[in-house]
Design a protein around this motif. Structure first.
Motif, PDB file in Angstrom:
ATOM      1  N   ALA A  32       0.810  -1.203   0.000  1.00 32.60           N
ATOM      2  CA  ALA A  32       0.000   0.000   0.000  1.00 32.60           C
ATOM      3  C   ALA A  32       0.847   1.257   0.000  1.00 32.60           C
ATOM      4  O   ALA A  32       2.027   1.234   0.341  1.00 32.60           O
ATOM      5  N   TRP A  33       0.203   2.340  -0.392  1.00 34.07           N
ATOM      6  CA  TRP A  33       0.760   3.682  -0.259  1.00 34.07           C
ATOM      7  C   TRP A  33      -0.053   4.449   0.771  1.00 34.07           C
ATOM      8  O   TRP A  33      -1.286   4.427   0.737  1.00 34.07           O
ATOM      9  N   PHE A  34       0.652   5.117   1.663  1.00 29.39           N
ATOM     10  CA  PHE A  34       0.045   6.011   2.641  1.00 29.39           C
ATOM     11  C   PHE A  34       0.666   7.391   2.476  1.00 29.39           C
ATOM     12  O   PHE A  34       1.712   7.545   1.860  1.00 29.39           O
ATOM     13  N   ARG A  35       0.029   8.391   3.057  1.00 28.82           N
ATOM     14  CA  ARG A  35       0.617   9.722   3.076  1.00 28.82           C
ATOM     15  C   ARG A  35       0.281  10.403   4.380  1.00 28.82           C
ATOM     16  O   ARG A  35      -0.715  10.081   5.030  1.00 28.82           O
ATOM     17  N   GLN A  36       1.130  11.341   4.734  1.00 29.25           N
ATOM     18  CA  GLN A  36       0.892  12.121   5.941  1.00 29.25           C
ATOM     19  C   GLN A  36       1.363  13.539   5.715  1.00 29.25           C
ATOM     20  O   GLN A  36       2.547  13.772   5.409  1.00 29.25           O
ATOM     21  N   ALA A  37       0.443  14.471   5.859  1.00 24.71           N
ATOM     22  CA  ALA A  37       0.759  15.886   5.752  1.00 24.71           C
ATOM     23  C   ALA A  37       1.025  16.444   7.146  1.00 24.71           C
ATOM     24  O   ALA A  37       0.529  15.896   8.135  1.00 24.71           O
ATOM     25  N   PRO A  38       1.771  17.523   7.248  1.00 21.52           N
ATOM     26  CA  PRO A  38       2.054  18.106   8.557  1.00 21.52           C
ATOM     27  C   PRO A  38       0.777  18.435   9.309  1.00 21.52           C
ATOM     28  O   PRO A  38      -0.146  19.043   8.757  1.00 21.52           O
ATOM     29  N   GLY A  39       0.710  17.985  10.545  1.00 21.69           N
ATOM     30  CA  GLY A  39      -0.443  18.279  11.379  1.00 21.69           C
ATOM     31  C   GLY A  39      -1.661  17.434  11.099  1.00 21.69           C
ATOM     32  O   GLY A  39      -2.718  17.645  11.706  1.00 21.69           O
ATOM     33  N   LYS A  40      -1.522  16.481  10.185  1.00 21.86           N
ATOM     34  CA  LYS A  40      -2.666  15.635   9.847  1.00 21.86           C
ATOM     35  C   LYS A  40      -2.343  14.172  10.135  1.00 21.86           C
ATOM     36  O   LYS A  40      -1.181  13.786  10.236  1.00 21.86           O
ATOM     37  N   GLU A  41      -3.382  13.371  10.236  1.00 22.82           N
ATOM     38  CA  GLU A  41      -3.193  11.957  10.474  1.00 22.82           C
ATOM     39  C   GLU A  41      -2.770  11.247   9.182  1.00 22.82           C
ATOM     40  O   GLU A  41      -3.050  11.727   8.076  1.00 22.82           O
ATOM     41  N   ARG A  42      -2.116  10.134   9.342  1.00 21.39           N
ATOM     42  CA  ARG A  42      -1.749   9.314   8.199  1.00 21.39           C
ATOM     43  C   ARG A  42      -3.001   8.844   7.469  1.00 21.39           C
ATOM     44  O   ARG A  42      -3.991   8.465   8.088  1.00 21.39           O
ATOM     45  N   GLU A  43      -2.922   8.862   6.161  1.00 17.42           N
ATOM     46  CA  GLU A  43      -4.070   8.521   5.321  1.00 17.42           C
ATOM     47  C   GLU A  43      -3.676   7.428   4.339  1.00 17.42           C
ATOM     48  O   GLU A  43      -2.625   7.520   3.694  1.00 17.42           O
ATOM     49  N   GLY A  44      -4.516   6.429   4.220  1.00 21.70           N
ATOM     50  CA  GLY A  44      -4.305   5.430   3.190  1.00 21.70           C
ATOM     51  C   GLY A  44      -4.642   6.007   1.837  1.00 21.70           C
ATOM     52  O   GLY A  44      -5.692   6.610   1.667  1.00 21.70           O
ATOM     53  N   GLU A  52      -3.546  19.901  -2.116  1.00 24.29           N
ATOM     54  CA  GLU A  52      -3.895  19.066  -0.963  1.00 24.29           C
ATOM     55  C   GLU A  52      -3.284  17.674  -1.021  1.00 24.29           C
ATOM     56  O   GLU A  52      -3.401  16.903  -0.062  1.00 24.29           O
ATOM     57  N   ASP A  53      -2.625  17.344  -2.118  1.00 24.45           N
ATOM     58  CA  ASP A  53      -1.882  16.079  -2.194  1.00 24.45           C
ATOM     59  C   ASP A  53      -0.499  16.199  -1.562  1.00 24.45           C
ATOM     60  O   ASP A  53       0.215  15.197  -1.440  1.00 24.45           O
ATOM     61  N   THR A  54      -0.118  17.405  -1.184  1.00 24.45           N
ATOM     62  CA  THR A  54       1.195  17.605  -0.573  1.00 24.45           C
ATOM     63  C   THR A  54       1.302  16.816   0.724  1.00 24.45           C
ATOM     64  O   THR A  54       0.465  16.943   1.618  1.00 24.45           O
ATOM     65  N   ALA A  55       2.323  15.978   0.815  1.00 23.26           N
ATOM     66  CA  ALA A  55       2.502  15.113   1.984  1.00 23.26           C
ATOM     67  C   ALA A  55       3.775  14.312   1.818  1.00 23.26           C
ATOM     68  O   ALA A  55       4.377  14.274   0.734  1.00 23.26           O
ATOM     69  N   MET A  56       4.158  13.642   2.898  1.00 21.37           N
ATOM     70  CA  MET A  56       5.171  12.605   2.807  1.00 21.37           C
ATOM     71  C   MET A  56       4.445  11.318   2.447  1.00 21.37           C
ATOM     72  O   MET A  56       3.452  10.971   3.084  1.00 21.37           O
ATOM     73  N   TYR A  57       4.938  10.651   1.422  1.00 19.63           N
ATOM     74  CA  TYR A  57       4.309   9.423   0.955  1.00 19.63           C
ATOM     75  C   TYR A  57       5.163   8.225   1.359  1.00 19.63           C
ATOM     76  O   TYR A  57       6.390   8.230   1.181  1.00 19.63           O
ATOM     77  N   TYR A  58       4.489   7.212   1.890  1.00 16.50           N
ATOM     78  CA  TYR A  58       5.161   6.013   2.367  1.00 16.50           C
ATOM     79  C   TYR A  58       4.570   4.781   1.681  1.00 16.50           C
ATOM     80  O   TYR A  58       3.354   4.702   1.497  1.00 16.50           O
TER      81      TYR A  58
END
Length: 122
Positions: A35-47, A88-94
Protein backbone atom coordinates in the motif's frame (compact mmCIF):
# COMPACT_ATOMS: atom_id res chain seq x y z
CA UNK A 1 15.17 -8.72 6.31
CA UNK A 2 12.45 -6.80 4.49
CA UNK A 3 13.42 -3.36 3.25
CA UNK A 4 11.30 -0.86 1.32
CA UNK A 5 12.82 2.15 -0.40
CA UNK A 6 10.66 4.88 -1.95
CA UNK A 7 11.74 7.30 -4.64
CA UNK A 8 10.22 9.67 -7.14
CA UNK A 9 8.93 12.45 -4.94
CA UNK A 10 9.47 16.08 -5.75
CA UNK A 11 7.87 19.46 -6.30
CA UNK A 12 5.34 20.07 -9.04
CA UNK A 13 2.70 22.60 -9.89
CA UNK A 14 -0.96 21.80 -9.56
CA UNK A 15 -2.15 19.72 -12.47
CA UNK A 16 1.20 18.04 -12.86
CA UNK A 17 2.20 14.41 -12.46
CA UNK A 18 4.67 12.33 -10.51
CA UNK A 19 5.39 8.63 -10.32
CA UNK A 20 6.50 7.18 -7.02
CA UNK A 21 8.38 3.91 -6.81
CA UNK A 22 8.93 1.54 -3.92
CA UNK A 23 11.61 -1.08 -4.34
CA UNK A 24 11.43 -4.08 -2.06
CA UNK A 25 14.23 -6.28 -0.81
CA UNK A 26 13.94 -9.36 1.33
CA UNK A 27 10.57 -10.53 0.07
CA UNK A 28 8.47 -10.53 -3.08
CA UNK A 29 5.42 -8.42 -3.72
CA UNK A 30 3.59 -11.13 -5.58
CA UNK A 31 1.12 -12.22 -2.95
CA UNK A 32 1.14 -9.83 -0.02
CA UNK A 33 -0.72 -6.68 0.90
CA UNK A 34 1.12 -3.57 -0.28
CA UNK A 35 0.00 0.00 0.00
CA UNK A 36 0.76 3.68 -0.26
CA UNK A 37 0.04 6.01 2.64
CA UNK A 38 0.62 9.72 3.08
CA UNK A 39 0.89 12.12 5.94
CA UNK A 40 0.76 15.89 5.75
CA UNK A 41 2.05 18.11 8.56
CA UNK A 42 -0.44 18.28 11.38
CA UNK A 43 -2.67 15.63 9.85
CA UNK A 44 -3.19 11.96 10.47
CA UNK A 45 -1.75 9.31 8.20
CA UNK A 46 -4.07 8.52 5.32
CA UNK A 47 -4.30 5.43 3.19
CA UNK A 48 -3.97 6.36 -0.48
CA UNK A 49 -4.11 3.10 -2.40
CA UNK A 50 -3.44 -0.54 -1.83
CA UNK A 51 -3.25 -3.90 -3.54
CA UNK A 52 -4.72 -6.65 -1.39
CA UNK A 53 -3.11 -10.06 -1.16
CA UNK A 54 -5.74 -11.32 -3.60
CA UNK A 55 -4.87 -8.57 -6.08
CA UNK A 56 -7.87 -6.36 -5.40
CA UNK A 57 -7.06 -2.66 -5.70
CA UNK A 58 -8.58 0.03 -3.53
CA UNK A 59 -8.21 3.82 -3.57
CA UNK A 60 -9.04 6.60 -1.20
CA UNK A 61 -11.96 8.64 -2.50
CA UNK A 62 -9.73 11.71 -2.64
CA UNK A 63 -7.46 10.17 -5.27
CA UNK A 64 -9.83 8.02 -7.32
CA UNK A 65 -9.51 8.76 -11.02
CA UNK A 66 -6.21 10.59 -10.54
CA UNK A 67 -3.84 8.05 -8.96
CA UNK A 68 -2.99 4.54 -10.14
CA UNK A 69 -1.26 1.90 -8.06
CA UNK A 70 0.58 -0.90 -9.79
CA UNK A 71 3.37 -3.35 -9.23
CA UNK A 72 6.03 -5.03 -11.31
CA UNK A 73 6.66 -8.43 -9.75
CA UNK A 74 9.72 -9.03 -11.91
CA UNK A 75 11.32 -5.86 -10.58
CA UNK A 76 9.79 -6.27 -7.11
CA UNK A 77 8.70 -2.65 -7.32
CA UNK A 78 5.47 -0.91 -6.39
CA UNK A 79 4.40 2.26 -8.19
CA UNK A 80 2.01 5.11 -7.63
CA UNK A 81 1.26 7.17 -10.72
CA UNK A 82 -0.16 10.49 -9.60
CA UNK A 83 -1.86 12.70 -12.18
CA UNK A 84 -3.73 15.99 -11.93
CA UNK A 85 -2.02 16.70 -8.64
CA UNK A 86 -3.58 19.17 -6.24
CA UNK A 87 -2.02 21.24 -3.44
CA UNK A 88 -3.90 19.07 -0.96
CA UNK A 89 -1.88 16.08 -2.19
CA UNK A 90 1.19 17.61 -0.57
CA UNK A 91 2.50 15.11 1.98
CA UNK A 92 5.17 12.61 2.81
CA UNK A 93 4.31 9.42 0.95
CA UNK A 94 5.16 6.01 2.37
CA UNK A 95 4.90 2.54 0.99
CA UNK A 96 4.07 -0.28 3.35
CA UNK A 97 3.81 -4.03 3.17
CA UNK A 98 2.49 -6.80 5.31
CA UNK A 99 3.29 -10.47 5.01
CA UNK A 100 0.18 -11.73 6.77
CA UNK A 101 -3.09 -12.87 5.29
CA UNK A 102 -5.16 -9.98 3.98
CA UNK A 103 -4.57 -6.30 4.58
CA UNK A 104 -4.35 -5.16 8.19
CA UNK A 105 -5.26 -1.75 9.57
CA UNK A 106 -2.61 0.85 8.80
CA UNK A 107 -1.06 0.74 12.25
CA UNK A 108 -0.48 -2.99 11.92
CA UNK A 109 1.45 -3.02 8.66
CA UNK A 110 4.70 -4.79 9.36
CA UNK A 111 7.09 -2.93 7.07
CA UNK A 112 7.43 0.69 6.04
CA UNK A 113 9.71 2.68 3.81
CA UNK A 114 11.38 5.90 4.86
CA UNK A 115 9.05 8.10 2.82
CA UNK A 116 9.37 10.45 -0.11
CA UNK A 117 8.12 14.05 -0.08
CA UNK A 118 5.58 15.29 -2.60
CA UNK A 119 4.92 19.02 -2.75
CA UNK A 120 2.27 20.48 -5.04
CA UNK A 121 2.15 24.24 -5.48
CA UNK A 122 -0.86 26.19 -6.67
Amino acid sequence: QVRLVESGGGSVQAGGSLRLSCAAAGYTYSSYCIAWFRQAPGKEREGVARIDSDGYIRYADSVKGRFTISKDNAKNTLYLQMNRLKPEDTAMYYCAADLGVGCPPAAEFGYWGQGTQVTVSS
